[in-house]
Design an enzyme around this catalytic site. Structure first.
Site, mmCIF file in Angstrom:
data_model
loop_
_atom_site.group_PDB
_atom_site.id
_atom_site.type_symbol
_atom_site.label_atom_id
_atom_site.label_comp_id
_atom_site.label_asym_id
_atom_site.label_seq_id
_atom_site.Cartn_x
_atom_site.Cartn_y
_atom_site.Cartn_z
ATOM 1 N N GLY A 174 -29.019 35.684 -31.553
ATOM 2 C CA GLY A 174 -30.030 34.972 -30.734
ATOM 3 C C GLY A 174 -30.499 36.217 -29.798
ATOM 4 N N SER A 175 -30.228 36.268 -28.590
ATOM 5 C CA SER A 175 -30.617 37.412 -27.848
ATOM 6 C C SER A 175 -30.310 38.715 -28.258
ATOM 7 C CB SER A 175 -29.969 37.153 -26.324
ATOM 8 O OG SER A 175 -30.524 36.032 -25.714
ATOM 9 N N GLU B 25 -38.284 32.982 -27.441
ATOM 10 C CA GLU B 25 -38.807 34.430 -27.479
ATOM 11 C C GLU B 25 -38.284 35.318 -26.408
ATOM 12 O OE1 GLU B 25 -42.945 34.994 -28.494
ATOM 13 O OE2 GLU B 25 -43.289 32.997 -29.126
ATOM 14 N N THR C 14 -39.521 27.663 -35.884
ATOM 15 C CA THR C 14 -40.765 26.744 -35.844
ATOM 16 C C THR C 14 -41.782 27.000 -37.109
ATOM 17 O OG1 THR C 14 -40.594 27.248 -33.208
ATOM 18 C CG2 THR C 14 -42.661 26.228 -33.974
ATOM 19 N N GLY D 293 -40.783 9.859 -8.091
ATOM 20 C CA GLY D 293 -39.688 9.174 -8.086
ATOM 21 C C GLY D 293 -38.946 8.515 -9.174
ATOM 22 N N PRO E 253 -27.673 32.289 -36.685
ATOM 23 C CA PRO E 253 -26.768 31.555 -35.984
ATOM 24 C C PRO E 253 -25.894 32.470 -35.200
ATOM 25 C CG PRO E 253 -26.825 30.761 -38.336
ATOM 26 C CD PRO E 253 -27.856 32.023 -38.135
ATOM 27 N N ARG F 101 -50.241 6.444 -4.130
ATOM 28 C CA ARG F 101 -48.862 5.989 -3.875
ATOM 29 C C ARG F 101 -48.573 5.825 -2.455
ATOM 30 N NH1 ARG F 101 -44.529 2.297 -5.191
ATOM 31 N NH2 ARG F 101 -42.576 3.280 -4.536
#
Length: 385
Positions: free
Chosen positions: A133-134, A366, A160, A342, A130, A271
């Site tokens: 991080g970096s 990462e 993960t 679009g 928490p 299109r």
């Protein structure tokens, strides 16, 4: 799509096999799993049965053989259909299994590698916290030796595969008086360890079928021999792990970016506006040309980094460049794909809005793009020193 990247027959076989599986088995469920956030347990198990969860690891360790580039091709092809599958494989192999393969004792490898490579369970990598991080050196989780056990206390964030992991690779501070990244060690934590708990599943912008949770360690006890690598030397271990992991995130980005191009080109041909296909408009041609050129360039960077890793050569600079550039290119490609489609691109009737949401993680996970620039610059200075 440019396909000539001097792949061996074995590498081409892996690419084609995973591509076919992704189109036949994953494509039909990707949108629904994105909507519900349900983890694709069945198709992940099928990939395990194909040997994909053990790709890149030697057969003597329970793997299915193959090299880093073969593994990168698998991540790319899965991500080309569904980023959630791609990141599940990437986190398992690069972050969970590789450090055990590279730094584990013979006993640790014998205990975990066969089960991980066969898909009996997945593995997770616990670095982010928490408040760290970096600034990964700011780890606050602690490990204190008490007799024949380590006692862990702390928390990890945004992990993960956590719900489906049998073993976690985590960092913890083992020398409290050491500052910064010093005094951090790596540990193997089995998910049935007393004192370990899973947090809530994150409700994410993209990659929604990928399992992401917090981890909690409250007087969590693990054996003394759960130390991975050298005591107080966990931070360099994790940095080496991230060098390889960044190549897999680059591959994740490549697959998502290619899927955006795969959607944009046929749409532009079909299109019609002002009496002609929009692919004949100069501005649309400019968008498509940029997408194709930049994705191809990112692919060269990524494959080159994988080949350096296979050769046992230093690849810190190359993996950071591949990850940074592929993430940047993919965010741009998915944005342009929506622009080309679009209003339709902005709806869930077409998959490009999902690609756009999935792509954003590549600029964060990462190591953010900002961190990659720092790594690149530092490595560059070393070259000129």
């Amino acid at each position: 799509m440019v396909t000539n990247f001097d792949l061996t027959e074995e590498q081409q076989a892996v690419r084609d096999t995973v591509r076919r599986f992704a189109r036949e088995r994953i494509a039909p469920i990707a949108a629904e799993r994105d909507r519900t956030g349900e983890f694709p347990r069945e198709t992940i198990q099928e990939l395990a049965e194909m040997g994909i969860l053990g790709i890149g690891f030697p057969e003597e360790d329970g793997g299915s053989g193959g090299d880093t580039l073969s593994y990168i091709l698998a991540v790319e092809e899965l991500s080309r259909v569904d980023g959630s599958h791609g990141i599940t494989l990437a986190a398992h192999c690069s972050l969970g299994v590789w450090p055990i393969h590279a730094f584990g004792t013979p006993e640790q490898k014998a205990r975990y590698m066969p089960k991980l490579c066969s898909g009996e369970y997945l593995s997770s990598f616990g670095l982010t916290e928490p408040d760290a991080g970096s600034d990964a050196g700011g780890t606050r989780t602690t490990a204190v030796l008490d007799g024949d056990e380590w006692v862990l206390n702390g928390a990890k964030q945004f992990i993960t595969n956590a719900s489906y992991s049998g073993v976690l690779v985590i960092t913890a501070k083992t020398e409290r008086t050491a500052s910064g990244s010093r005094g951090i060690s790596a540990f193997l934590v089995e998910t049935d360890a007393p004192g370990f708990e899973l947090g809530k599943k994150e409700d994410k912008l993209g990659l929604r079928a990928s399992d992401t949770r917090a981890l909690s360690f409250q007087d969590c006890r693990i054996p003394k021999d759960a130390l991975l690598g050298e005591l107080h030397r966990g931070f360099p271990l994790f940095m080496k792990t991230l060098d390889g992991g960044r190549i897999s995130i680059a591959a994740l980005a490549l697959g998502i970016g290619q899927s955006a191009l795969d959607a944009a080109v046929p749409y532009s041909m079909q299109r019609r506006q002002f009496g002609q296909p929009i692919c004949e408009f100069e501005m649309i041609q400019s968008h498509l040309a940029e997408m194709q050129t930049e994705i191809t360039a990112a692919r060269h960077l990524t494959y080159h980094a994988a080949r350096l890793k296979d050769a046992g050569r230093r690849h810190t600079l190359e993996s950071a460049m591949a990850k940074y550039y592929a993430a940047t290119v993919t965010m741009k490609a998915t944005t342009l794909a929506i622009q080309i489609l679009g209003g339709y691109g902005y709806t869930k009737d077409y998959p490009v809005e999902r690609y756009f949401r999935d792509a954003k993680l590549c600029e964060i996970g990462e190591g953010t793009s900002e961190i990659q620039k720092i790594v690149i610059a530092r490595e560059l200075v070393k070259l000129y020193a």
